[in-house]
Enzyme design. Structure first.
Site, mmCIF file in Angstrom:
data_model
loop_
_atom_site.group_PDB
_atom_site.id
_atom_site.type_symbol
_atom_site.label_atom_id
_atom_site.label_comp_id
_atom_site.label_asym_id
_atom_site.label_seq_id
_atom_site.Cartn_x
_atom_site.Cartn_y
_atom_site.Cartn_z
ATOM 1 C CB CYS A 56 -0.923 -0.006 1.208
ATOM 2 S SG CYS A 56 -0.041 0.000 2.774
ATOM 3 C CB ALA A 59 3.944 -0.592 2.160
ATOM 4 N NE ARG A 90 12.620 -1.613 1.528
ATOM 5 C CZ ARG A 90 12.979 -1.652 0.241
ATOM 6 N NH1 ARG A 90 12.490 -2.562 -0.535
ATOM 7 N NH2 ARG A 90 13.818 -0.780 -0.245
ATOM 8 C CG HIS A 191 7.796 4.568 -3.937
ATOM 9 N ND1 HIS A 191 7.641 3.693 -4.980
ATOM 10 C CD2 HIS A 191 8.044 3.795 -2.846
ATOM 11 C CE1 HIS A 191 7.783 2.452 -4.547
ATOM 12 N NE2 HIS A 191 8.027 2.486 -3.253
#
Lengths: 537, 465
Positions: A56, A59, A90, A191
């Site tokens: 999403c 995220a 990550r 982003h």
């Protein structure tokens, strides 16, 4: 079945007609005889219920871009789940350096407002404000990030107002991101939102002098398993100075001064090209798409960077470093090539990595038959030349675009950044080196498949068709392929390995892949007394 | 000592949390229903994140569908998306049961999922496929509550007045697939006919072999779930399960199935309670083989209690497991230093009171705790062993307290799905790990420690270097 025989319609057969029609557009076969790339549909809504691998907006913003900034304390405003899920998953490594002491590093911690039902009903602004006061009192961070989760936009908590008031109270930057999970169609929206705020609120606010004859930023490098450190080691040896990465092992105190750099390198195109473009507009900083994954790719990248500055000494030093590194890794690589040659793979990872890893795998004698992204846009597949033809839909319109102007007094034309003549710079741009990206398509093998937003079902079908030797993907589908008797390598976090960049990283990668393919257990899956039965099947 | 000190959360900040969100527990419970698929009604990040968290723990494929809500649906409602999602899940996965779990987004939007499902059922001919919806917003509780709520919803969905039969119901909390298998083995040993729910012992720990199936074989058959209302009794390992979510209580109140609420069968007393109940229900003697297992456990406790008595464990995680582990520790003379859970409303502190009243030391009991609070308490009480899931890794990394992994989730070690801790044999396996973790820490440091102590006594501590 040979690769050119794949019938996309058969692949999608069990799906309802409407879904079939939708999904067909996301799958493109590389066809050398066709000249240019057929249009691929990307960055559009996922069909509900088909079990996408996408995440999403939150995220993409918190999990990918903002989270790794080591000296910023990031608060997830919302109920507990989202914060937990984005906690250190990550493997963005961060370390202490001369500007950031250990007590200023927050990346291994997880902060949440842990909203309860009453907060949803009556609003969570007060709780958030109080929490900011508490973390400032406990940690004295240099700067704070506030990330929104789904309910925030709906209940109308004004993150911007809370942030502004907190900045006033504490005198430190408090940066908010309206990255509610439902925004956009994938991580990609997050982003973009993160890029906008980093550009608006952080880059350009620093006034310190950045020393170095050639200062580079590395954008879209998240330092998974230490990737960024390997890049830095090589670049510094050649004679460059790294201003900042974005955002692996990055620090607020360095990001502030990113506008002082001479050249931006872009590693992950999808997650960070916005900042590269915006910095070009605002400060005149040119950018270069690079790839440190793969030996030949790294060599090309190092040569291109040197070419951008046109300094003979730098070029000579680059060749020296390449020669030395190559000599060190070649025997090792040759050893692994013996195991890996002729093997085939699928790659589903990242926002450029499905492209990048094709170079490295080719160095090892392997070929990628299917590659795709979860959240890419058309330009990541087809190249930036298609950008003007991409139609903006309702989902992308909801993500604000920043319209920037050259910053008076700071903006310098790009050729001056590179200390070269305007003519020479224009030549570089025209040759497609600077400020451009050609996408994944040109490097796909003929007959190979590019697939956007592949779902669980399609991956399984493609495995049945191509029978690859290995799949490079995330952890969500890792065990599906294992159950199909196929090794898989987790490329989001490298299965606790890495770094995989540059020369030495290539060896580490080759070793990991060779382990996967040569482990005898895979051949012992069928019990001896069942062997003959399997052969008959 | 007078019992324990209970501390609830006072800070606003949750720093390094000890609990997760409600639908995550629901997803696990649904895996225990045969031929089922979970569908999270929300933005697709929710289902992706939950797959991630579960895949990392179970090392198994976890398919969770999503209705992929975007901004438009957030404003206008998610019914259309949910319908498309149901269509596609049915078409591609061919499940017999679909469990719809709601996310924060869907609940905050106010989507009436029950009604959506009703309309969907009347519009579509989906035959035998059952659709069960559960309300699981993250702000409504933790993964523990999500697990209970979903298990209860599954039972409630199938429960009709059924003919009385001789079988019993066994309802388990969020334990490992290996634990479920062990509980089933004990039930088989005692010769009882039973329905265990949710039985994800195969679906979340699939053996290798055969052609890959999208929906894992295994799970409690729905026909058996429908018969739970006619059982002789329900055994539920749910002392900490709130009444409003209790599946066993539901069966008792609606259908008169007597509820026997037991602690998890961990430790001597815990397992004795379970085995004793099975003995009473079956009228069978406890088989010799099981008595042997009990004997081995007793023998091990006799042999190791001196080592274990030196332990001051910090026990954290889901309340049901935490309670059982605290009991086991006390049986061995290890008085817990800290007992902590991330949930509230579990009644953990009250349950612990009688256990702790004779303890030689006073443990700190924390509810709604985050790991910073737990770490602080562990340091203050000089805890020397951290017992729980991988969230407590910082107790080891930052404070050097050796860790023993048990519970959910375990993301930094392999084999979370295979950790065995129930029954006499399972307790023994856990206990040996417990003791050996203590010994490992001892052997790695005691020479140095002794040296430092001795030198200090002589007043030449500067010779340390």
């Amino acid at each position: 079945m040979t690769m050119t025989d794949v019938n996309v319609d058969e692949l999608l057969a069990p799906m309802p007609d409407k879904v079939k029609k939708n999904r067909r557009k996301h799958i493109v076969k590389k066809d050398l005889s066709a000249g240019s790339c057929q249009q691929i549909e990307a960055n559009t809504r996922t069909v509900p219920g088909i079990i996408t691998q996408r995440g999403c907006c939150y995220a993409g913003c918190k999990g990918v871009v903002v989270g790794p900034i080591k000296d910023m304390l990031t608060i997830t405003h919302g109920p507990i789940g989202c914060a937990y899920y984005s906690w250190g998953t990550r493997r963005n490594k961060a370390r202490v350096d001369d500007r950031t002491p250990p007590e200023e590093i927050y990346t291994t911690m997880c902060f949440s407002t842990d909203m309860q039902e009453s907060d949803i009903v009556f609003g969570g602004e007060k709780k958030l404000a109080k929490m900011i006061d508490e973390v400032v009192e406990i940690f004295h961070p240099r700067a704070i990030n506030l990330c929104a989760t789904c309910p925030i936009g709906l209940i109308g908590d004004d993150l911007g107002a809370v942030a502004k008031a907190a900045e006033k109270r504490h005198g430190i930057p408090v940066i908010h991101y309206n990255c509610e999970g439902y925004k956009g169609v994938s991580q990609s929206a997050g982003h973009h939102i993160a890029n906008n705020q980093i550009m608006e609120r952080i880059i350009g606010t620093g006034t310190e002098k950045v020393d170095g004859k050639y200062v580079l930023n590395i954008l879209g490098e998240y330092n998974i398993g230490g990737d960024a450190w390997e890049n830095e080691r090589l670049l510094e040896e050649i004679g460059y100075t790294i201003g900042s990465t974005l955002t692996g092992d990055s620090a607020y105190v360095n990001i502030r001064n990113m506008h002082k750099a001479h050249l931006n390198l872009v590693q992950c195109h999808r997650s960070i090209n916005y900042i590269a473009e915006m910095m070009e507009t605002k400060y005149g900083t040119p950018w270069l798409k690079v790839n440190f994954i793969g030996i030949d790719a790294t060599i090309d990248t190092l040569r291109e960077i040197a070419r951008c500055f046109g300094d003979e000494e730098l070029i000579a030093r680059t060749e020296l470093v390449i020669e030395r590194e190559l000599a060190a890794v070649t025997p090792e690589i040759e050893r692994y090539q013996k195991i890996l040659k002729g093997r085939t793979a699928f790659v589903f990872v990242g926002g450029s990595r499905s492209h990048h890893y094709q170079f490295l795998l080719r160095n090892l004698g392997m070929e990628v038959m299917v590659a795709g992204y979860e959240f890419a846009h058309r330009d990541d597949y087809e190249g930036r030349e298609v950008i003007p033809t991409i139609k903006s839909d309702a989902d992308s319109k909801n993500i604000p675009e920043l319209h920037l102007e050259p910053e008076p007094g700071i903006y310098r034309p790009p050729h001056l950044h590179l200390k070269m003549s305007k003519e020479k710079y224009d030549e570089l741009v025209a040759s497609g080196v600077l400020n451009d990206y050609k996408g994944m398509y040109p490097d796909m093998v003929n007959g190979g498949i590019m697939i956007d937003d592949a779902n669980h079902f399609e991956t399984e079908e493609l495995v049945e068709i191509f029978k690859p030797d290995l799949i490079f993907t995330g952890i969500k589908d890792k065990y599906v392929t294992h159950k199909m008797g196929l090794p898989s390598k987790q490329m989001h976090s490298y299965d606790y390995s890495g770094p995989y960049t540059c020369f030495k990283g290539a060896v580490t990668f080759a070793k990991d892949v060779a382990h996967s393919l040569s482990t005898p257990a895979w051949k012992m899956i069928t019990a001896p007394w069942e062997q003959s039965k399997t052969e008959q099947r | 000592m007078t019992g324990c000190k209970v501390t609830s959360r006072v800070r606003q900040v949750n720093e390094n949390q000890c609990h997760m969100c409600m639908p995550l527990g629901g997803v696990i419970a649904l895996r225990g229903v045969e031929h089922s698929v979970a569908l999270v009604h929300g933005s697709q990040g929710c289902s992706t994140y939950m797959r991630l968290a579960n895949v990392e723990h179970f090392n198994e494929p976890i398919d969770i569908a999503s209705s992929s809500l975007n901004e438009k649906q957030a404003i206008f409602g998610g019914e259309a998306n949910l319908r498309i999602a149901l269509d596609n899940v049915i078409r591609v996965y061919r499940p017999k049961v679909i469990g719809i779990l709601t996310s924060c987004l869907a609940e905050t939007m106010g989507d009436d999922v029950e009604r959506f499902v009703e309309t969907y059922r009347t519009d579509r001919e989906i035959g035998e496929i059952e659709i069960i919806s559960v309300s699981t917003p993250s702000y409504g509780g933790t993964h523990t509550e999500g697990f209970w709520a979903t298990t209860r919803a599954v039972i409630a969905h199938y429960a009709r007045p059924a003919e009385r039969h001789g079988g019993i119901n066994v309802i388990v909390p969020n334990i490992s697939p290996a634990d479920i298998r062990e509980i089933k083995r004990l039930l088989d040993l005692m010769g009882l006919e039973y329905t265990l729910l949710p039985d994800y012992s195969l679906t979340l720990d699939r053996p290798f072999g055969g052609r890959y199936q999208k929906i894992a074989p295994g799970g409690t058959p729905t026909a058996a779930i429908a018969r739970m209302s006619g059982a002789r009794a329900t055994i539920q390992f749910g002392l900490t399960c709130p009444d409003t979510l209790s599946p066993g209580l539901f069966l008792e109140e609606r259908f008169g199935v007597p509820l026997i609420n037991l602690p998890l069968p961990i430790g001597l007393d815990g397992t004795d309670l379970f085995v004793g109940t099975l003995k009473d229900l079956s009228g069978q003697p406890v088989p010799d083989s099981l008595m042997l297992e009990r004997g081995w456990l007793c023998d091990a406790m006799a042999d190791t209690h001196k080592i274990n008595a030196a332990a001051r464990p910090v026990i954290y995680g889901e309340p049901e497991l935490v309670y059982a582990l605290a009991k086991l520790c006390l049986e061995n003379g290890s008085v817990p230093a800290v007992i902590a859970g991330g949930t509230r409303n579990s009644g953990l502190a009250a349950l612990l009171q009688p256990l702790l009243k004779d303890a030689l030391e006073e443990p700190i009991v924390l509810e709604e705790a985050d790991f910073v609070t737990i770490e602080d308490a562990a340091v203050r009480t000089s805890a020397n062993l951290a017992v729980g899931h991988s969230g407590g890794k910082y107790l080891t990394e930052r404070q050097g307290i050796p860790g023993l992994r048990v519970g959910y989730p375990i993301h930094d070690r392999v084999g979370g799905q295979r950790i065995l801790s129930v029954g006499y044999a399972g307790t023994l396996a856990l206990l040996d790990r417990f003791t050996n973790t203590l010994l490992e820490a001892k052997y790695s440091s005691y020479r140095r420690q002794r040296k430092e102590e001795l030198l200090n006594e002589k007043g030449v501590s500067d010779a340390k270097a």
